[in-house]
Design a protein around this motif. Sequence first.
Motif, PDB file in Angstrom:
ATOM      1  N   UNK A   1     -25.478   4.340  37.667  1.00  0.00           N
ATOM      2  CA  UNK A   1     -25.754   4.149  39.022  1.00  0.00           C
ATOM      3  C   UNK A   1     -25.913   2.350  39.421  1.00  0.00           C
ATOM      4  N   UNK A   2     -27.088   2.595  38.745  1.00  0.00           N
ATOM      5  CA  UNK A   2     -27.861   1.446  39.049  1.00  0.00           C
ATOM      6  C   UNK A   2     -27.534   0.569  38.724  1.00  0.00           C
ATOM      7  N   UNK A   3     -26.921   0.345  37.318  1.00  0.00           N
ATOM      8  CA  UNK A   3     -25.815  -0.478  36.555  1.00  0.00           C
ATOM      9  C   UNK A   3     -27.137  -1.524  35.437  1.00  0.00           C
ATOM     10  N   UNK A   4     -27.781  -0.742  35.300  1.00  0.00           N
ATOM     11  CA  UNK A   4     -29.054  -1.686  34.410  1.00  0.00           C
ATOM     12  C   UNK A   4     -27.940  -1.468  32.617  1.00  0.00           C
ATOM     13  N   UNK A   5     -28.928  -2.457  32.185  1.00  0.00           N
ATOM     14  CA  UNK A   5     -28.740  -2.129  30.500  1.00  0.00           C
ATOM     15  C   UNK A   5     -30.167  -1.313  30.048  1.00  0.00           C
ATOM     16  N   UNK A   6     -30.240  -0.558  30.908  1.00  0.00           N
ATOM     17  CA  UNK A   6     -31.719   0.118  29.875  1.00  0.00           C
ATOM     18  C   UNK A   6     -31.344   1.660  28.801  1.00  0.00           C
ATOM     19  N   UNK A   7     -32.387   1.639  28.442  1.00  0.00           N
ATOM     20  CA  UNK A   7     -32.336   3.168  26.938  1.00  0.00           C
ATOM     21  C   UNK A   7     -31.424   3.049  26.390  1.00  0.00           C
ATOM     22  N   UNK A   8     -31.173   3.728  25.200  1.00  0.00           N
ATOM     23  CA  UNK A   8     -31.625   5.043  25.297  1.00  0.00           C
ATOM     24  C   UNK A   8     -32.666   4.440  24.393  1.00  0.00           C
ATOM     25  N   UNK A   9     -33.779   5.717  24.864  1.00  0.00           N
ATOM     26  CA  UNK A   9     -35.292   5.385  23.706  1.00  0.00           C
ATOM     27  C   UNK A   9     -35.578   6.680  22.626  1.00  0.00           C
TER      28      UNK A   9
ATOM     29  N   UNK B   1     -37.894  -1.135  31.745  1.00  0.00           N
ATOM     30  CA  UNK B   1     -38.653  -0.490  30.989  1.00  0.00           C
ATOM     31  C   UNK B   1     -39.740  -1.232  30.884  1.00  0.00           C
ATOM     32  N   UNK B   2     -39.743  -2.836  30.083  1.00  0.00           N
ATOM     33  CA  UNK B   2     -40.799  -2.796  29.449  1.00  0.00           C
ATOM     34  C   UNK B   2     -41.903  -3.015  30.144  1.00  0.00           C
ATOM     35  N   UNK B   3     -42.655  -3.617  30.961  1.00  0.00           N
ATOM     36  CA  UNK B   3     -43.655  -3.732  31.492  1.00  0.00           C
ATOM     37  C   UNK B   3     -44.565  -2.572  31.070  1.00  0.00           C
ATOM     38  N   UNK B   4     -43.710  -0.540  31.695  1.00  0.00           N
ATOM     39  CA  UNK B   4     -44.025  -0.353  31.507  1.00  0.00           C
ATOM     40  C   UNK B   4     -44.179   0.470  30.234  1.00  0.00           C
TER      41      UNK B   4
END
Length: 496
Positions: A321-329, A268-271
């Motif tokens: 399910x998306x397999x991303x390395x995002x969050x938690x925030x 979510x960097x750009x966001x």
Amino acid sequence: MLCFVYAGLLAAGVVQLAHAATNNTINSQLRLAYAGDTGMYVSWNTFEKLARPTVHYGLLPNHLNMTASSNVSVTYPTSLTYNNHVKITGLKPDTLYYYLPEHLLHMNSHCPYTFITGRPAGNPAEFSVAVVVDLGTMGSQGLTTYAGKGVSENNTLSPGEINTIQSLEKFKGGYDFVWHPGDIAYADYWLKEEIQGFLPNTTIAQGFHVYESILNDFYDEFTPITAYKPYMVGPGNHEANCDNGGYTDKYHNITYDVSICIPGQTNFTGYRNHFRMPSAESGGTGNFWYSFDHGMTHFVQVDTETDLGHGFVAPDEPGGVEGEDSGPFNTTIDAQTKWLEADLASVNRTATPWVIVAGHRPWYLSNANDSGTICWTCKDVFEPLYIKYGVDLVLSGHAHVYERQNPLANGIMDPAGLNNPKAPWYITNGAAGHYDGLDNLQYPLMDYSRFGLDTLNKTYGWSKLTFHNSTHMTHEFVASKSGEVLDLATLYKARK
């Protein structure tokens, strides 16, 4: 309208104009967001970091006698611009203001822009809201009259067809703000578009130029709307992910290289850099979950991508399910649901009888066998709170279809239908349009489905919510190409 230039504005813009010679496809991407009914966030982009982003504003177009400033001018690796954010406070609610930021690109002078502040809670006047989900860039780098290999002809535009952004601009006098709960721009499709022969190939090292170009195209295209109407956003998976990495696209038989992930494209960097939402005003977190009142309605944005808590792995977190390395925030366990319950419990249903929640992913849809579309963990986390606190309407997208459903609670249809139901009403509209277009619904539709549109209908569109009074609210599906309302339904709640 009388146009003018402050000498300081013109002098400050010289450096920006010099840079514009080499970045002439990027504009200022001016955008607004509510900061309560007496505040407004004003954001715009520049090629240089600003020491003191400043906005001039006032009640008359030729008398911008007030200023607001900040020290927020932020960027990230691979970005071509800086994002500047200024919060204006102490405004009058439901009032027209004129404003002009400093250092706007590609102009020596400009008429001021306008915004109308939020309606105070309890204002009973009728109003409308435009809702889009899964809306990407239009034109030569996105949705247009042709596409690459493997894209259905049903998912391209006809010559001369009005797209969703153009439709929203055409009808912008008919709604107070735009709500976009996730999947913004689809810039992460850059490699897919190259592989499918839609865009010319580039090197991996230069891929960020294509990614940022698509992103900037979208924000530039939306500026005629977002410079005048607040643009309230929520997180979707395409704000988080390296869509080109880590999985096989079963529809087009393409396996993407997991190593191709641009810094601005992940987590979510750009966001996070581009927007400022009223989380501070509502006790939320960043641009991820927040709420605000507007007239007779309490609006709530939730995050279906991260921070589900309760031991559940969210779709965009590691192992999801998306397999991303995002969050938690938020570092607090169950922070989002604790906030959500406190927020819903505190709603004054006399002042704001309507409670509307938006989150990117659905859990009721005529596509029930697709684990990548249906978010059962979201259902487990959010639905009990929606039922407990009498949420009226739940909006989602993610699936690139339109489906209006009967009010539901725990999968059981409310027998009242739209005539004073106790259960929340669910609508999924991810049919706004982007590069490779629409998806298929599963036929026959689920028993709870009341109306559906998908790729077979070859129709892109957006939702218009109209709050007539404390008891009646109407949802319309507006076909972008014609402005025709293809589906209309009114919810009645027995309230004094």
